[in-house]
Design an enzyme around this catalytic site. Structure first.
Site, PDB file in Angstrom:
ATOM      1  N   ASP A   1     -13.017  -3.406   4.635  1.00 49.35           N
ATOM      2  CA  ASP A   1     -12.658  -4.461   5.174  1.00 49.35           C
ATOM      3  C   ASP A   1     -13.730  -4.859   6.376  1.00 49.35           C
ATOM      4  O   ASP A   1     -13.519  -6.163   6.771  1.00 49.35           O
ATOM      5  CB  ASP A   1     -11.197  -4.096   5.837  1.00 49.35           C
TER       6      ASP A   1
ATOM      7  N   ASP B   1     -12.863  -1.795  12.014  1.00 40.41           N
ATOM      8  CA  ASP B   1     -11.531  -1.624  11.488  1.00 40.41           C
ATOM      9  C   ASP B   1     -11.188  -0.410  11.261  1.00 40.41           C
ATOM     10  O   ASP B   1     -11.565   0.482  11.414  1.00 40.41           O
ATOM     11  CB  ASP B   1     -11.381  -2.223  10.143  1.00 40.41           C
TER      12      ASP B   1
ATOM     13  N   ASP C   1       4.866   4.120   3.047  1.00 33.16           N
ATOM     14  CA  ASP C   1       4.675   2.604   3.429  1.00 33.16           C
ATOM     15  C   ASP C   1       3.356   2.431   3.831  1.00 33.16           C
ATOM     16  O   ASP C   1       2.607   1.207   3.402  1.00 33.16           O
ATOM     17  CB  ASP C   1       5.700   1.996   4.566  1.00 33.16           C
TER      18      ASP C   1
ATOM     19  N   HIS D   1      -3.178   1.550   1.987  1.00 35.64           N
ATOM     20  CA  HIS D   1      -4.333   1.730   2.003  1.00 35.64           C
ATOM     21  C   HIS D   1      -4.594   3.115   1.062  1.00 35.64           C
ATOM     22  O   HIS D   1      -5.997   3.205   0.765  1.00 35.64           O
ATOM     23  CB  HIS D   1      -5.163   2.178   3.455  1.00 35.64           C
TER      24      HIS D   1
ATOM     25  N   GLU E   1      -7.677   2.308   9.791  1.00 39.83           N
ATOM     26  CA  GLU E   1      -6.571   2.480   9.034  1.00 39.83           C
ATOM     27  C   GLU E   1      -5.683   3.589   9.575  1.00 39.83           C
ATOM     28  O   GLU E   1      -6.103   4.248  10.190  1.00 39.83           O
ATOM     29  CB  GLU E   1      -6.809   2.529   7.689  1.00 39.83           C
TER      30      GLU E   1
ATOM     31  N   HIS F   1      -6.195  -1.649   1.188  1.00 42.36           N
ATOM     32  CA  HIS F   1      -7.031  -1.985   2.591  1.00 42.36           C
ATOM     33  C   HIS F   1      -7.890  -0.634   2.585  1.00 42.36           C
ATOM     34  O   HIS F   1      -7.716   0.398   1.990  1.00 42.36           O
ATOM     35  CB  HIS F   1      -5.854  -1.795   3.739  1.00 42.36           C
TER      36      HIS F   1
END
Length: 229
Positions: free
Chosen positions: A161, A10, A55, A60, A12, A156
């Site tokens: 995750d 994963d 945003d 995260h 970010e 997140h």
């Protein structure tokens, strides 16, 4: 029996599209051999060399200030590629992560580096849509469906995750009865993890019916990531 090595991965990012200048700020990847978590992982926060849009921060919680002293992607690229090697990648919404990773790799301008192939990824989002049409397919919804404890996921995070996705993936491919014998070692989540953990995959074996102790080790592994990532 040959070993099946898969990497649950994963990322970010600062936004949704690398073509608009957005970059990766965190990579989390967890090794699984024969559907068994080994405790070996790769985790870095990355300085994106740009600001952090609000945003993205709301999703995260990773701030530009926090990332100022973190490594640039080019300094961790070789270790990352070595960690994933030729293994199958398990990703939720794979096109998103693959396009960002390939963007970062292309910025290196190194002819010897090959871009990642989407065909080498298993997309758990596609799997879930096929298995449960009309349902919600985000990670939280799948955790709820499979009774995976995601209570530590307020925001997140790439590594935590990936840990949750590992549980979801096993459920999507047959359930806990076919996997999750944990290797008896502490979880390494620092930046030296790829060099500090023994990579002898023969230590991982398939368990048809995990014992209570084995399931407890898995819970402790997941909890340690949710607390520290």
């Amino acid at each position: 029996m040959s070993s099946l090595r898969e990497i649950i991965l994963d990322t970010e990012t600062t936004g949704l599209d690398p073509r608009q200048g957005h970059r990766i700020v965190e990579i989390g990847a967890i090794e699984m051999v024969n559907k068994v978590l080994t405790g070996r992982n790769f985790h870095f926060y990355i300085n994106p060399e740009r600001d952090m849009p609000f945003d993205a921060y709301r999703i995260h919680g990773i701030s530009g200030e926090f990332l100022k002293d973190k490594p640039l992607f080019h300094t961790i690229a070789d270790d990352f590629l070595e960690f994933i090697s030729d293994s199958k990648l398990i990703i939720h919404n794979a096109p998103f992560d693959i396009k960002f990773l390939n963007h970062e790799l292309s910025l290196l301008k190194r002819a010897e580096i090959k871009l990642l192939e989407l065909s080498n990824a298993i997309d758990t989002l596609v799997m879930a849509r096929s298995m449960f049409p009309g349902s919600k397919y985000n990670l939280d919804a799948l955790c709820k469906r499979f009774k995976v404890d995601n209570s530590g996921r307020q925001l997140h995070g790439a590594l935590k995750d990936a840990a949750l996705l590992a549980e979801v993936y096993v459920e999507l491919t047959g359930g806990r009865q076919s996997a999750f014998k944990m290797v008896d070692k502490s979880v390494e989540t620092n930046n030296l993890a790829t060099n500090q953990v023994n990579n002898k995959t023969e230590q991982a074996t398939i368990v048809i019916k995990p014992t209570k102790e084995e399931l407890q080790k898995h819970k402790e592994f997941l909890s340690s990531i949710l607390k520290t990532a």
